[in-house]
Each structure stands twice: as structure tokens, then as C-alpha cells.
Design a protein around this motif. Sequence first.
Motif, PDB file in Angstrom:
ATOM      1  N   VAL A   1       0.856  -1.190   0.000  1.00 44.03           N
ATOM      2  CA  VAL A   1       0.000   0.000   0.000  1.00 44.03           C
ATOM      3  C   VAL A   1       0.890   1.236   0.000  1.00 44.03           C
ATOM      4  O   VAL A   1       2.070   1.170   0.356  1.00 44.03           O
ATOM      5  CB  VAL A   1      -0.937   0.038   1.231  1.00 44.03           C
ATOM      6  CG1 VAL A   1      -1.858  -1.173   1.250  1.00 44.03           C
ATOM      7  CG2 VAL A   1      -0.144   0.126   2.532  1.00 44.03           C
ATOM      8  N   ASP A   2       0.320   2.369  -0.403  1.00 45.79           N
ATOM      9  CA  ASP A   2       1.035   3.620  -0.204  1.00 45.79           C
ATOM     10  C   ASP A   2       0.689   4.151   1.182  1.00 45.79           C
ATOM     11  O   ASP A   2      -0.090   3.534   1.928  1.00 45.79           O
ATOM     12  CB  ASP A   2       0.711   4.626  -1.311  1.00 45.79           C
ATOM     13  CG  ASP A   2      -0.761   4.999  -1.374  1.00 45.79           C
ATOM     14  OD1 ASP A   2      -1.519   4.678  -0.420  1.00 45.79           O
ATOM     15  OD2 ASP A   2      -1.164   5.630  -2.365  1.00 45.79           O
ATOM     16  N   LEU A   3       1.257   5.288   1.548  1.00 46.65           N
ATOM     17  CA  LEU A   3       1.068   5.789   2.912  1.00 46.65           C
ATOM     18  C   LEU A   3      -0.407   6.023   3.225  1.00 46.65           C
ATOM     19  O   LEU A   3      -0.874   5.697   4.322  1.00 46.65           O
ATOM     20  CB  LEU A   3       1.868   7.081   3.105  1.00 46.65           C
ATOM     21  CG  LEU A   3       1.859   7.676   4.520  1.00 46.65           C
ATOM     22  CD1 LEU A   3       2.363   6.670   5.546  1.00 46.65           C
ATOM     23  CD2 LEU A   3       2.716   8.944   4.560  1.00 46.65           C
ATOM     24  N   GLU A   4      -1.145   6.555   2.277  1.00 50.81           N
ATOM     25  CA  GLU A   4      -2.569   6.814   2.522  1.00 50.81           C
ATOM     26  C   GLU A   4      -3.352   5.522   2.711  1.00 50.81           C
ATOM     27  O   GLU A   4      -4.447   5.522   3.281  1.00 50.81           O
ATOM     28  CB  GLU A   4      -3.164   7.635   1.376  1.00 50.81           C
ATOM     29  CG  GLU A   4      -2.507   8.995   1.164  1.00 50.81           C
ATOM     30  CD  GLU A   4      -2.635   9.919   2.375  1.00 50.81           C
ATOM     31  OE1 GLU A   4      -3.669   9.852   3.074  1.00 50.81           O
ATOM     32  OE2 GLU A   4      -1.698  10.717   2.606  1.00 50.81           O
ATOM     33  N   GLY A   5      -2.810   4.413   2.248  1.00 51.64           N
ATOM     34  CA  GLY A   5      -3.481   3.124   2.374  1.00 51.64           C
ATOM     35  C   GLY A   5      -3.138   2.356   3.635  1.00 51.64           C
ATOM     36  O   GLY A   5      -3.583   1.211   3.796  1.00 51.64           O
ATOM     37  N   VAL A   6      -2.381   2.954   4.535  1.00 50.96           N
ATOM     38  CA  VAL A   6      -1.959   2.242   5.745  1.00 50.96           C
ATOM     39  C   VAL A   6      -3.148   1.779   6.589  1.00 50.96           C
ATOM     40  O   VAL A   6      -3.156   0.633   7.068  1.00 50.96           O
ATOM     41  CB  VAL A   6      -0.973   3.098   6.563  1.00 50.96           C
ATOM     42  CG1 VAL A   6      -0.780   2.517   7.964  1.00 50.96           C
ATOM     43  CG2 VAL A   6       0.370   3.178   5.853  1.00 50.96           C
ATOM     44  N   PRO A   7      -4.184   2.608   6.826  1.00 48.35           N
ATOM     45  CA  PRO A   7      -5.318   2.095   7.614  1.00 48.35           C
ATOM     46  C   PRO A   7      -5.927   0.831   7.011  1.00 48.35           C
ATOM     47  O   PRO A   7      -6.288  -0.098   7.750  1.00 48.35           O
ATOM     48  CB  PRO A   7      -6.301   3.266   7.596  1.00 48.35           C
ATOM     49  CG  PRO A   7      -5.430   4.485   7.485  1.00 48.35           C
ATOM     50  CD  PRO A   7      -4.337   4.059   6.545  1.00 48.35           C
ATOM     51  N   ALA A   8      -6.040   0.769   5.693  1.00 42.58           N
ATOM     52  CA  ALA A   8      -6.551  -0.436   5.047  1.00 42.58           C
ATOM     53  C   ALA A   8      -5.586  -1.599   5.230  1.00 42.58           C
ATOM     54  O   ALA A   8      -6.008  -2.766   5.346  1.00 42.58           O
ATOM     55  CB  ALA A   8      -6.790  -0.181   3.565  1.00 42.58           C
ATOM     56  N   GLY A   9      -4.287  -1.307   5.274  1.00 42.92           N
ATOM     57  CA  GLY A   9      -3.294  -2.342   5.523  1.00 42.92           C
ATOM     58  C   GLY A   9      -3.444  -2.958   6.903  1.00 42.92           C
ATOM     59  O   GLY A   9      -3.323  -4.185   7.068  1.00 42.92           O
ATOM     60  N   TYR A  10      -3.721  -2.121   7.916  1.00 39.75           N
ATOM     61  CA  TYR A  10      -3.969  -2.646   9.257  1.00 39.75           C
ATOM     62  C   TYR A  10      -5.182  -3.569   9.252  1.00 39.75           C
ATOM     63  O   TYR A  10      -5.171  -4.646   9.869  1.00 39.75           O
ATOM     64  CB  TYR A  10      -4.197  -1.502  10.249  1.00 39.75           C
ATOM     65  CG  TYR A  10      -2.933  -0.971  10.860  1.00 39.75           C
ATOM     66  CD1 TYR A  10      -2.452  -1.482  12.071  1.00 39.75           C
ATOM     67  CD2 TYR A  10      -2.189   0.033  10.245  1.00 39.75           C
ATOM     68  CE1 TYR A  10      -1.291  -1.007  12.651  1.00 39.75           C
ATOM     69  CE2 TYR A  10      -1.026   0.519  10.805  1.00 39.75           C
ATOM     70  CZ  TYR A  10      -0.581  -0.008  12.017  1.00 39.75           C
ATOM     71  OH  TYR A  10       0.588   0.462  12.572  1.00 39.75           O
TER      72      TYR A  10
END
Length: 347
Positions: free
Chosen positions: A323-332
Motif C-alpha cells: 500500500v502507499d502511505l494513505e493506504g496504511v489504515p486499510a493495511g492494518y
Amino acid sequence: MRATTIHAAFDMRVEDVPEPIVQLPTDAVVKVLRACICGSDLWAYRGEAARQPGQRIGHEFLGVVEETGSEVSTVRRGDLVVAPFMWSDGVCDYCHDGLNTSCVHGGFWGSVGYDGGQGEAVRVPWADGTLVALPKDAASDERLLSALLTLSDVLGTGHHAALGAGVRPGATVAVVGDGAVGLCAVLAAKRLGAERIIALGRHEVRTDIARRFGATDVVAERGDAAVEAVRELTGGQGAHAVVEAVGTEQSMRTAVGVARDGGTVGWVGVPHGSGTGIDLGVMFDRNIGLRGGVAPVRAYIPQLLPDILDGTIDPSPVFDLTVDLEGVPAGYKAMDERTALKVLVTA
């Protein structure tokens, strides 16, 4: 700049925060190229580890040095560097003993008042003792960058577990846990010469990686059934060396249960959810040792780095979602729901 913050259980945000600057002459500022989400981050995500609302998070990153303090001498602007999951001064008695995680000036990324690795840049205290320079041309090699990122935590932690368990050439090793650390422990055990490596895990995608990393056998059972299966594979004796890479009471009981009399458990699973603990009498009667704890990965980076660079080991397959940085919550969310093993975060 943008950085990941945690506000409550399951409430991760990417927000604007102040850009880091050199505050002390021993500091450096690193622009993050790659970061990742750790299984241990999930305890904060789930509300099982306390965090202040708005606190930064993330402890695995590599990047390029943007600025250094006047006393920093081992890295300079433009260097590609990797940071272990704790900073350390590199000169205290503990650091000299290779126990950088007990450094008298050390600390964790994302502590209150400090930057976390899941952001655009990080102020690095004690840069000389903390950062390790990497070949600059690695920045253009995606696979190699991913492999090098594991030096910040999971590869060194798996190595620490294998060392704690006493893995040696010809040994039989059992690894309890099929997360990124457990898989890296399989890789470490193979690197240290283990003859037989039994991976305990139920997720086929993960156990396939374990086999790729050197596992000779896979046990999908849990609890008493897992102990019975490992003993059946080992002629009733158990494993010489056991890695515990989960941190629950059940996983520790399993680790002790699959150990051979006189064996050792290398313990690196962050403890959580423990109730009555394990029976020390069982360990005493069977001469089972227990060794481990927080891995001093800074001490291991110089040992492991050459093997990554020459291709002897490749831990990059532990990353299965980017993911990119903005996608971190989705990564969690993906890691919490076990649809991802370990999430890579790109700049």
C-alpha cells in the motif's frame, strides 16, 4: 508531512504532522522510502496495548538521509540507510555487549513525542549508533529493498529466536507461529544449518512460504494435537530447538510440549493474553531452557546484511500486500483480518 497516527482501537489515520528537524547534534532526519506494518502493531490497533490519541506508530523503515547533526559521522546526506526498530547510542555497556535494546539512551519509534516509521520522514536520535548504511544502488531494486527492510525487525527477530533456541548444524527445529517472524525464524534456522525444520501453522499460503524458506515438515494441528504430531515426526522425542513466535499462553505451552528433553525454547512472541502461564515444574523436570525476549536487531544487521546482498537468503516473500502511505489504515485492517501476512508501505 503525512504520517500515520492512532486515535483509538481500529481508528488509524494518516494526517498532517510537523516535519521532523535535527534537534540534537547526534540526530539525523531520514526520508522514508519503505516501511511496513508489524504484527505487534496490531495489539495497539485492537486496543490491547495502550496508546495516546494521535500518537505516531510504526517501527520498521528504511530511507535516505536528508540531514544530519554536527556530531554524526557514520552516515551523511544522500545515504540509503535502514533503521532497527529501536534507536540506540552504540557506545554504552549494553550496546557493546550486543544488547542494543537495553541501551541507556535507547527508545522505540512511535513513543510519545517521537516519530513513527509509518510516515514520510523520521527524526532519528543517536544516528551513529542506530542507522546502518546500505548500497545506494539498492534503491532501484524493488525486491532487494523489500528484503533489506526486514533487517529492521522481522529477520533479526527470527534470527534472535533461532539463536536463543540453540539452533545448530544437524538440529531438529520446530517453529510455533506462521507470521512473518516465524517464517523468518525458519529462514534463520536453515541459514544456521538445521537439518530438519518443522513449521507449525494452519494457513497454506504461509506454510508454502515456510517450505520455500527451508521447512521440511508442516504441522497444521494446534494444542495437544500439535504436540502429538511433532512427537510422531521426531520418534517421540521432540525438537532440539523450538521457536515461539506468537506470544500467547497456548503457543508457549505448545512450544514447551514439542521440545525434546534438554532442548531450548527461543522466545520472541510479544506476550499477550497470558493467564496462568506455563508450568515451570515441567520445564525443570525435562531440563528445558527458555531464552529470548526483545531482539537486539541492530547487533545482527552486520551479520545478516551480506547474506541478503549476495542472495544467500531472501526474506522478501513475507510481504504479500503493498500500500502507499494513505493506504496504511486499510493495511492494518487486512492484517487484522488475516487477509495479509505483512503489509509493505511505499513512499
